[in-house]
Scaffold this motif. Structure first.
Motif, short mmCIF file in Angstrom:
data_model
loop_
_atom_site.label_atom_id
_atom_site.label_comp_id
_atom_site.label_asym_id
_atom_site.label_seq_id
_atom_site.Cartn_x
_atom_site.Cartn_y
_atom_site.Cartn_z
N VAL A 1 0.84 -1.21 0.00
CA VAL A 1 0.00 0.00 0.00
C VAL A 1 0.87 1.25 0.00
O VAL A 1 0.59 2.23 -0.71
CB VAL A 1 -0.95 -0.02 1.21
N ALA A 2 1.96 1.24 0.80
CA ALA A 2 2.86 2.40 0.82
C ALA A 2 3.53 2.62 -0.53
O ALA A 2 3.69 3.76 -0.98
CB ALA A 2 3.92 2.21 1.91
N ALA A 3 3.90 1.51 -1.20
CA ALA A 3 4.50 1.66 -2.53
C ALA A 3 3.50 2.23 -3.52
O ALA A 3 3.86 3.05 -4.38
CB ALA A 3 5.00 0.29 -3.00
N LEU A 4 2.24 1.83 -3.40
CA LEU A 4 1.21 2.39 -4.27
C LEU A 4 1.05 3.89 -4.04
O LEU A 4 0.95 4.68 -5.00
CB LEU A 4 -0.12 1.66 -4.03
N LEU A 5 1.05 4.31 -2.77
CA LEU A 5 0.98 5.75 -2.48
C LEU A 5 2.20 6.47 -3.02
O LEU A 5 2.10 7.60 -3.54
CB LEU A 5 0.86 5.96 -0.97
N ASP A 6 3.37 5.84 -2.88
CA ASP A 6 4.60 6.44 -3.40
C ASP A 6 4.51 6.64 -4.91
O ASP A 6 4.91 7.68 -5.45
CB ASP A 6 5.79 5.56 -3.05
N VAL B 1 2.24 9.54 -5.72
CA VAL B 1 2.90 10.83 -5.48
C VAL B 1 3.84 11.17 -6.64
O VAL B 1 3.85 12.31 -7.14
CB VAL B 1 3.66 10.79 -4.14
N VAL B 2 4.63 10.21 -7.07
CA VAL B 2 5.55 10.44 -8.19
C VAL B 2 4.77 10.78 -9.46
O VAL B 2 5.13 11.69 -10.21
CB VAL B 2 6.45 9.21 -8.40
N ALA B 3 3.68 10.05 -9.70
CA ALA B 3 2.88 10.31 -10.90
C ALA B 3 2.26 11.70 -10.88
O ALA B 3 2.22 12.40 -11.90
CB ALA B 3 1.80 9.23 -11.03
N LEU B 4 1.76 12.14 -9.70
CA LEU B 4 1.17 13.48 -9.61
C LEU B 4 2.23 14.56 -9.83
O LEU B 4 1.97 15.57 -10.51
CB LEU B 4 0.50 13.66 -8.25
N ALA C 1 2.31 17.30 -12.81
CA ALA C 1 2.51 18.73 -12.60
C ALA C 1 3.61 19.27 -13.50
O ALA C 1 3.50 20.37 -14.08
CB ALA C 1 2.83 19.00 -11.13
N GLY C 2 4.67 18.52 -13.65
CA GLY C 2 5.75 18.94 -14.55
C GLY C 2 5.30 18.99 -16.00
O GLY C 2 5.66 19.91 -16.75
N THR C 3 4.52 17.99 -16.42
CA THR C 3 4.02 18.00 -17.79
C THR C 3 3.04 19.15 -18.04
O THR C 3 2.88 19.61 -19.17
CB THR C 3 3.33 16.67 -18.11
N VAL D 1 13.82 7.76 -12.21
CA VAL D 1 14.67 7.79 -11.02
C VAL D 1 13.82 7.74 -9.75
O VAL D 1 14.13 6.99 -8.81
CB VAL D 1 15.55 9.05 -11.05
N GLU D 2 12.74 8.50 -9.69
CA GLU D 2 11.95 8.53 -8.47
C GLU D 2 11.18 7.22 -8.26
O GLU D 2 10.96 6.80 -7.13
CB GLU D 2 10.98 9.71 -8.51
N LEU D 3 10.79 6.55 -9.34
CA LEU D 3 10.20 5.23 -9.18
C LEU D 3 11.23 4.24 -8.65
O LEU D 3 10.91 3.36 -7.84
CB LEU D 3 9.61 4.74 -10.51
N ALA D 4 12.48 4.36 -9.13
CA ALA D 4 13.54 3.50 -8.60
C ALA D 4 13.77 3.77 -7.12
O ALA D 4 13.95 2.84 -6.32
CB ALA D 4 14.82 3.72 -9.39
#
Length: 635
Positions: A202-207, A210-213, A217-219, A246-249
């Protein structure tokens, strides 16, 4: 070869060379006369001959080498055929020594690095020098400092906005991470690994959310920078893609080395060690990811290919040096931790951990050096291969450890049965606690073997799928699975039947001494008979699964049994007489009897004999075939 044949070969080679020269010079004003039909015929004849065709190939390679000379180590790796051509003994490509090929490869690596660093140093010198040569170097590289500054400014705006959004979302998700960690650490110890797995998932899914959001925002900001400030959309897209990877890694690293939330850490390491490992690996991922995915492509496109390659080599060299320093400094710490873990384990897992404790730093250094070498030599092909193989290996190892730890925690060190079961089947708990840990050892050994096999396949040391596609591979895997199922079923049948016999014949609280003695006698008899039967049947079925024909074995056993029946009639008589004595309940353990001329207390009743201990302490074993009558004084 005869003189006539040599002359014919020479004429054919000359004709072919003439034909090639005419084909290469057709665009020139002055053309030679086209070759005659006879030349074509001789050329076709010579090409059909393997020896003359190889001579022609060698001559053409010699002409090419003479036209384009290149020193070793400066123009890429020298093929083995060219090394053979340079050999005084004229060795073929297969006969060239391994040391010479290694020298050529290392020379190519050193030459590539030298050219890359020279181009990079020339560019830096051109930027900061003030003489005429600097101006000439800057003109050669065609670098517009004003454009570079503007591009960096636009990229910096996108970087700041993306990371601010990312950190803000991480802070907002911190409370959810804390609650998940507390939930995973609570509850019973047997289900700890399952709660930790669910919490980490569950924590990895939240992570990932967060990275996707932050990426979204950058796009959203990138087109605004392109329209309002004229930023290059490609450079912005390079950073956003690198940020996502990188952030997914790093999110994957936090699954194993979570430093802030102890309950969301898959590996059983201390908080300080997890923090150090997470920081080290995150720095390496950021340096290599942003450097190779953003900086190097920008330099390749806007400056030169050599400068980009030099920057990439410098990045990987820094990453290699940092990794080597950390590995050497922490080699004893991890060795002690692995040794302590090995001492708490058993079987193949203990041996594997002890071996890993001794050589882990050499493996880590070799891996870091391998990544550096393939990045410098073949970054387009080898680096994705190494990254994918590493990811698959980590997945296999992680899943193997998770399953092994989960099995250990779910089963526990000892299985406790209810008092009611222990009363009716007193030996069931001891039997279960004997077979279940043994089965767990076998499962862990199989998991270890499977992880090693899959990891080797991930690095393409052999083709596991291709081997399994063959008849032998499919039969081997099928036979192995069948044998494991057969052994498991045999153990289950033994436990069930032995438990049923115990439930039927075990003495109860209200049993008389005679009933208790008879129950003990029949328990031993049935246990021995069932064990022999199950072992023989299991062995026969396993031999059949591995391809051994059991028909001749059964026939041979029948003939052997017949021979034993004729040659050992006393033994057969012992067994048959013992069966009838037991059916008639003539004597039980603890009875004082007189059989075969001996009197004493029955100590044991077997299949073919009875053991007595007389009043003087003498121990007698009386075969049932010598028993004509049983005198039971206890009754």
């Amino acid at each position: 070869m005869s003189v006539r044949h040599q002359a014919q070969s020479l004429r054919g080679l000359t004709a072919l060379l003439s034909l090639l020269l005419v084909m290469l010079t057709t665009a020139l004003p002055a053309q030679e006369a086209p070759p005659s039909g006879q030349d074509y015929a001789e050329l076709a004849t010579l090409l059909e001959n393997d020896a003359t065709r190889q001579q022609l190939i060698d001559q053409l390679r010699g002409l090419q080498a003479a036209a384009n000379p290149a020193p070793l180590g400066l123009q890429g790796e020298v093929p083995a055929s060219e090394i053979a051509a340079q050999s005084p003994s004229g060795q073929t490509a297969e006969q060239v020594s391994l040391a010479r090929r290694m020298a050529a490869a290392t020379g190519s690596l050193a030459g590539d690095m030298g050219r890359q660093f020279a181009a990079l140093s020339g560019l830096v010198t051109g930027w900061f020098a003030s003489d005429d040569s600097a101006v000439e170097a800057a003109a050669t590289t065609s670098v517009n400092m004003k454009a570079v500054t503007a591009a960096l400014l636009n990229l910096a705006i996108l970087v700041v906005i993306t990371f601010v959004v990312f950190w803000a979302l991480r802070m907002l998700a911190g409370s959810a991470f804390g609650r998940l960690s507390n939930w995973a650490r609570g509850g019973s110890e047997k289900l700890a690994i399952l709660r930790t797995t669910v919490g980490v998932a569950v924590a990895a899914l939240l992570d990932v959310i967060v990275v996707a959001l932050a990426y979204l925002a950058g796009t959203f900001v990138a087109p605004l920078l392109t329209e309002q400030l004229g930023a290059d959309a490609t450079r912005l897209a390079l950073f956003l893609n690198a940020f996502l990877i990188v952030e997914l890694a790093k999110a994957g690293l936090r699954m194993f080395f979570s430093s802030q939330y102890e309950g969301l850490r898959m590996l059983p390491v201390a908080a300080e060690q997890a923090r150090y490992c997470n920081r080290f690996l995150a720095r390496e991922a950021g340096l290599i990811g942003y450097g190779m995915l953003v900086l190097v492509p920008v330099l390749n496109f806007n400056v030169s290919q050599a400068v980009g390659s030099g920057a990439g080599t410098l990045i990987m060299l820094v990453a290699l040096a940092y990794a080597a320093v950390v590995i050497v400094r922490k080699r004893q710490v991890l060795r002690d931790a692995l040794t302590e873990r090995a001492n708490a384990s058993y079987g193949p897992m203990r041996l594997a951990l002890l071996l890993l404790a001794r050589i882990w730093h050499w493996l880590a250094l070799a891996y870091a050096l391998l990544v550096f070498a393939v990045t410098v030599l073949h970054p387009e092909t080898a680096l994705p291969y190494v990254a994918m193989a590493t990811l698959e290996t980590l997945i296999y190892v992680g899943v193997g450890l998770l399953v092994s730890v989960a099995l250990g925690q779910l089963i526990g060190k000892e299985i406790q049965l209810s008092d009611r079961l222990n009363a009716s089947m007193p030996r069931l708990q001891a039997r279960v606690n004997t077979y279940v840990p043994s089965g767990l050892k076998v499962i862990r050994a199989l998991i270890l073997i499977l992880v090693v096999v899959l990891s080797l396949d991930a690095w393409e040391l052999y083709d596991l799928a291709g081997w399994y596609a063959t008849t032998a591979g499919a039969q081997t895997v099928s036979a192995l699975i069948d044998i494991l199922i057969i052994l498991a079923l045999a153990a289950l049948v033994w436990v069930v039947l032995a438990s049923l016999v115990e439930h039927k014949f075990s003495p109860r609280e209200d049993s008389t001494p005679a009933e208790a003695a008879r129950g003990e006698t029949l328990l031993g008899l049935f246990h021995t008979t069932m064990a022999i039967t199950i072992i023989i049947m299991t062995t026969m079925i396993v031999l059949s699964e591995i391809g051994i024909e059991i028909g001749p074995l059964i026939a041979g056993a029948g003939v052997l049994g017949l021979a034993i029946g004729f040659g050992a009639q006393k033994l057969v008589q012992d067994v048959i007489t013992g069966i009838f004595i037991q059916l008639e309940n003539a004597m039980n353990t603890g009875d004082f009897v007189s059989v075969g001329g001996n009197s004493g207390t029955v100590d044991r009743v077997g299949i073919r004999s009875v053991a007595l201990r007389d009043l003087y302490g003498t121990y007698h074993i009386v075969p049932f075939s010598s028993v004509d009558a049983v005198s039971n004084f206890t009754r």
